[in-house]
Design a protein around this motif. Structure first.
Motif, mmCIF file in Angstrom:
data_model
loop_
_atom_site.group_PDB
_atom_site.id
_atom_site.type_symbol
_atom_site.label_atom_id
_atom_site.label_comp_id
_atom_site.label_asym_id
_atom_site.label_seq_id
_atom_site.Cartn_x
_atom_site.Cartn_y
_atom_site.Cartn_z
ATOM 1 N N ALA A 121 33.024 47.600 25.419
ATOM 2 C CA ALA A 121 32.151 48.774 25.420
ATOM 3 C C ALA A 121 30.968 48.618 24.473
ATOM 4 C CB ALA A 121 32.944 50.028 25.057
ATOM 5 N N VAL A 122 30.989 47.616 23.608
ATOM 6 C CA VAL A 122 29.873 47.392 22.690
ATOM 7 C C VAL A 122 28.574 47.159 23.453
ATOM 8 C CG1 VAL A 122 30.110 44.879 22.487
ATOM 9 C CG2 VAL A 122 29.200 46.202 20.553
ATOM 10 N N ILE A 123 28.668 46.651 24.686
ATOM 11 C CA ILE A 123 27.482 46.347 25.484
ATOM 12 C C ILE A 123 26.784 47.622 25.958
ATOM 13 C CG2 ILE A 123 26.729 45.285 27.664
ATOM 14 C CD1 ILE A 123 28.801 43.146 27.269
ATOM 15 N N GLY A 124 27.510 48.729 26.029
ATOM 16 C CA GLY A 124 26.909 49.981 26.464
ATOM 17 C C GLY A 124 26.459 49.935 27.910
ATOM 18 N N ASN A 125 25.448 50.755 28.255
ATOM 19 C CA ASN A 125 25.052 50.808 29.658
ATOM 20 C C ASN A 125 24.175 49.634 30.077
ATOM 21 O OD1 ASN A 125 22.597 51.493 28.549
ATOM 22 N ND2 ASN A 125 22.317 53.376 29.716
ATOM 23 N N ALA A 126 23.873 48.731 29.153
ATOM 24 C CA ALA A 126 23.242 47.472 29.562
ATOM 25 C C ALA A 126 24.174 46.694 30.478
ATOM 26 C CB ALA A 126 22.879 46.634 28.346
ATOM 27 N N GLY A 127 25.482 46.937 30.336
ATOM 28 C CA GLY A 127 26.440 46.298 31.228
ATOM 29 C C GLY A 127 26.206 46.686 32.674
ATOM 30 N N ARG A 128 25.709 47.901 32.905
ATOM 31 C CA ARG A 128 25.403 48.342 34.262
ATOM 32 C C ARG A 128 24.236 47.542 34.840
ATOM 33 N NH1 ARG A 128 22.391 53.011 35.761
ATOM 34 N NH2 ARG A 128 22.624 53.852 33.650
ATOM 35 N N LEU A 129 23.267 47.232 33.995
ATOM 36 C CA LEU A 129 22.147 46.416 34.442
ATOM 37 C C LEU A 129 22.608 45.005 34.795
ATOM 38 C CD1 LEU A 129 19.153 45.901 34.912
ATOM 39 C CD2 LEU A 129 18.905 45.492 32.453
ATOM 40 N N PHE A 130 23.449 44.413 33.956
ATOM 41 C CA PHE A 130 23.972 43.080 34.265
ATOM 42 C C PHE A 130 24.774 43.098 35.561
ATOM 43 C CE2 PHE A 130 24.145 42.501 29.401
ATOM 44 C CZ PHE A 130 22.827 42.089 29.371
ATOM 45 N N GLN A 131 25.548 44.165 35.749
ATOM 46 C CA GLN A 131 26.354 44.285 36.966
ATOM 47 C C GLN A 131 25.471 44.407 38.199
ATOM 48 O OE1 GLN A 131 28.618 47.970 37.767
ATOM 49 N NE2 GLN A 131 30.430 46.677 37.845
ATOM 50 N N GLN A 132 24.409 45.191 38.099
ATOM 51 C CA GLN A 132 23.492 45.358 39.223
ATOM 52 C C GLN A 132 22.820 44.040 39.592
ATOM 53 O OE1 GLN A 132 20.907 48.412 37.679
ATOM 54 N NE2 GLN A 132 22.043 50.070 38.652
ATOM 55 N N ALA A 133 22.506 43.250 38.589
ATOM 56 C CA ALA A 133 21.748 42.023 38.831
ATOM 57 C C ALA A 133 22.620 40.859 39.272
ATOM 58 C CB ALA A 133 20.979 41.627 37.573
ATOM 59 N N SER A 134 23.872 40.846 38.893
ATOM 60 C CA SER A 134 24.720 39.686 39.159
ATOM 61 C C SER A 134 25.208 39.655 40.606
ATOM 62 C CB SER A 134 25.930 39.690 38.226
ATOM 63 O OG SER A 134 26.799 40.769 38.527
ATOM 64 N N MET A 135 25.659 38.496 41.044
ATOM 65 C CA MET A 135 26.307 38.364 42.345
ATOM 66 C C MET A 135 27.737 37.891 42.082
ATOM 67 S SD MET A 135 24.963 36.622 45.884
ATOM 68 C CE MET A 135 23.729 37.897 46.145
ATOM 69 N N VAL A 136 28.625 38.871 41.944
ATOM 70 C CA VAL A 136 29.988 38.591 41.515
ATOM 71 C C VAL A 136 30.767 37.776 42.535
ATOM 72 C CG1 VAL A 136 31.008 40.698 42.452
ATOM 73 C CG2 VAL A 136 31.992 39.658 40.390
ATOM 74 N N GLU A 137 30.288 37.755 43.794
ATOM 75 C CA GLU A 137 30.984 37.001 44.844
ATOM 76 C C GLU A 137 31.170 35.530 44.501
ATOM 77 O OE1 GLU A 137 29.340 40.618 46.793
ATOM 78 O OE2 GLU A 137 28.544 39.125 45.390
ATOM 79 N N PHE A 138 30.286 34.992 43.653
ATOM 80 C CA PHE A 138 30.391 33.573 43.304
ATOM 81 C C PHE A 138 31.707 33.229 42.615
ATOM 82 C CE2 PHE A 138 25.579 33.517 43.333
ATOM 83 C CZ PHE A 138 25.472 32.644 44.402
ATOM 84 N N VAL A 139 32.287 34.177 41.887
ATOM 85 C CA VAL A 139 33.511 33.864 41.144
ATOM 86 C C VAL A 139 34.666 34.805 41.489
ATOM 87 C CG1 VAL A 139 32.307 32.778 39.205
ATOM 88 C CG2 VAL A 139 32.704 35.254 39.168
ATOM 89 N N HIS A 140 34.465 35.712 42.419
ATOM 90 C CA HIS A 140 35.506 36.690 42.769
ATOM 91 C C HIS A 140 36.677 36.008 43.472
ATOM 92 C CE1 HIS A 140 37.313 40.400 44.286
ATOM 93 N NE2 HIS A 140 36.487 41.067 43.487
ATOM 94 N N SER A 141 37.870 36.562 43.281
ATOM 95 C CA SER A 141 39.074 35.963 43.877
ATOM 96 C C SER A 141 39.139 36.158 45.389
ATOM 97 C CB SER A 141 40.327 36.552 43.218
ATOM 98 O OG SER A 141 40.320 37.969 43.323
ATOM 99 N N THR A 142 38.562 37.236 45.897
ATOM 100 C CA THR A 142 38.495 37.475 47.353
ATOM 101 C C THR A 142 37.050 37.824 47.710
ATOM 102 O OG1 THR A 142 39.132 39.793 47.053
ATOM 103 C CG2 THR A 142 40.892 38.219 47.525
ATOM 104 N N PRO A 143 36.148 36.859 47.662
ATOM 105 C CA PRO A 143 34.713 37.145 47.647
ATOM 106 C C PRO A 143 34.154 37.853 48.869
ATOM 107 C CG PRO A 143 35.122 34.792 47.913
ATOM 108 C CD PRO A 143 36.425 35.420 47.553
ATOM 109 N N PHE A 144 34.579 37.473 50.080
ATOM 110 C CA PHE A 144 33.957 38.038 51.272
ATOM 111 C C PHE A 144 34.967 38.673 52.228
ATOM 112 C CE2 PHE A 144 30.652 35.361 49.581
ATOM 113 C CZ PHE A 144 29.537 36.154 49.754
ATOM 114 N N SER A 145 36.040 39.212 51.674
ATOM 115 C CA SER A 145 37.026 39.894 52.512
ATOM 116 C C SER A 145 36.455 41.174 53.117
ATOM 117 C CB SER A 145 38.291 40.205 51.704
ATOM 118 O OG SER A 145 37.998 41.062 50.618
ATOM 119 N N ASP A 146 35.575 41.870 52.378
ATOM 120 C CA ASP A 146 34.963 43.085 52.928
ATOM 121 C C ASP A 146 34.112 42.768 54.148
ATOM 122 O OD1 ASP A 146 36.126 44.535 50.934
ATOM 123 O OD2 ASP A 146 34.278 44.976 49.848
ATOM 124 N N GLU A 147 33.393 41.655 54.088
ATOM 125 C CA GLU A 147 32.545 41.261 55.205
ATOM 126 C C GLU A 147 33.386 40.784 56.389
ATOM 127 O OE1 GLU A 147 30.180 41.767 51.786
ATOM 128 O OE2 GLU A 147 31.968 40.533 52.015
#
Length: 254
Positions: free
Chosen positions: A127-153
């Motif tokens: 939580a030390v990162i604060g809402n800057a974490g939301r910006l990082f989340q918006q910008a990142s593409m988590v599919e690159f390292v996710h355990s089930t990257p394209f199951s939704d698709e």
């Protein structure tokens, strides 16, 4: 996978008929086959380095803002990247001010750096990162390292190969997806024809008043399994900056 929808933007589409006529020998035509290869390629990634740009068009332009970021990400644990290093610049809609923040974690300590204030916030609590974490989340593409990257698709209501796109010199398949969750925006993905990894995602949104807009995330300078060391994900305090273990303030509303 259940993922947060990030800032993305739109492209002009080529029709399936045009794609079929112009496709090169050996190219795939079944969107499900492409998505299965994409899913397998993403699951093989352990560490990734990339640049990303964010943009918005139409009705989303007044809401999305613009930004760019660089990421190094490794592993995926408990619903989030295990280790990461990010450097992001973001300009909110209607503003000319550029917010520049860096952040990361080595899976032990978490930190965010406010380059305007020349101060770094670091602690064992994410939580030390604060809402800057939301910006990082918006910008990142988590599919690159996710355990089930394209199951939704793969499990969406429809998948359609609509053409090809050139993303920063990378020849890509364009696939339009309608998700099982009807509240999720439809998306158009661009996947490299060489490595089957994503280079762009477009979200197509309709506001309550019926206005339409798109949000786009474009990936460039993609490096799979880059060389990393024990220092890669640690805070490197720039000269003249100070450090505190207090939690970061609200960067995004400044």
């Amino acid at each position: 996978m259940k993922r947060t929808t990030f800032m993305l933007a739109g492209l002009a589409f080529t029709s399936t008929a045009v794609f079929s006529a112009d496709k090169k020998p050996g190219e795939l035509t079944d969107p499900m086959e492409i998505l299965r290869k994409v899913d397998a390629a993403a699951k093989a990634v352990k560490t990734v380095k990339y640049d990303v740009t964010l943009d918005a068009t139409g009705a989303m332009a007044a809401r999305g803002g613009k930004g760019s970021a660089s990421f190094i990400v490794s592993g995926y644990v408990d619903g989030a990247p295990e280790k990461f290093m990010a450097d992001a610049k973001f300009t909110p809609s209607g503003s000319t001010d550029v917010l520049h923040v860096s952040g990361g974690s080595d899976a032990d300590l978490y930190f965010v750096v406010d380059h305007r204030g020349k101060i770094a916030y670091e602690d064992i609590d994410p939580a030390v990162i604060g809402n800057a974490g939301r910006l990082f989340q918006q910008a990142s593409m988590v599919e690159f390292v996710h355990s089930t990257p394209f199951s939704d698709e793969l499990n969406g209501r429809s998948q359609k190969l609509i053409g090809s796109a050139n993303i920063a010199g990378e020849d890509c398949y364009e696939i339009h997806v309608q998700y099982e969750n009807t509240r999720a925006p439809e998306a158009t993905w661009c996947f490299s024809k060489k490595d089957f990894l994503p280079r762009r995602r477009i979200d197509h949104r309709t506001l309550q008043n019926g206005d339409k807009g798109t949000m786009v995330k474009t990936i460039t300078k993609l490096v799979v399994d880059p060389k990393i060391t024990a220092e890669t994900f640690k805070l490197k305090l720039p000269e003249g900056y100070k450090k505190t273990d207090e939690f970061a303030p609200d960067f995004l509303s400044r």
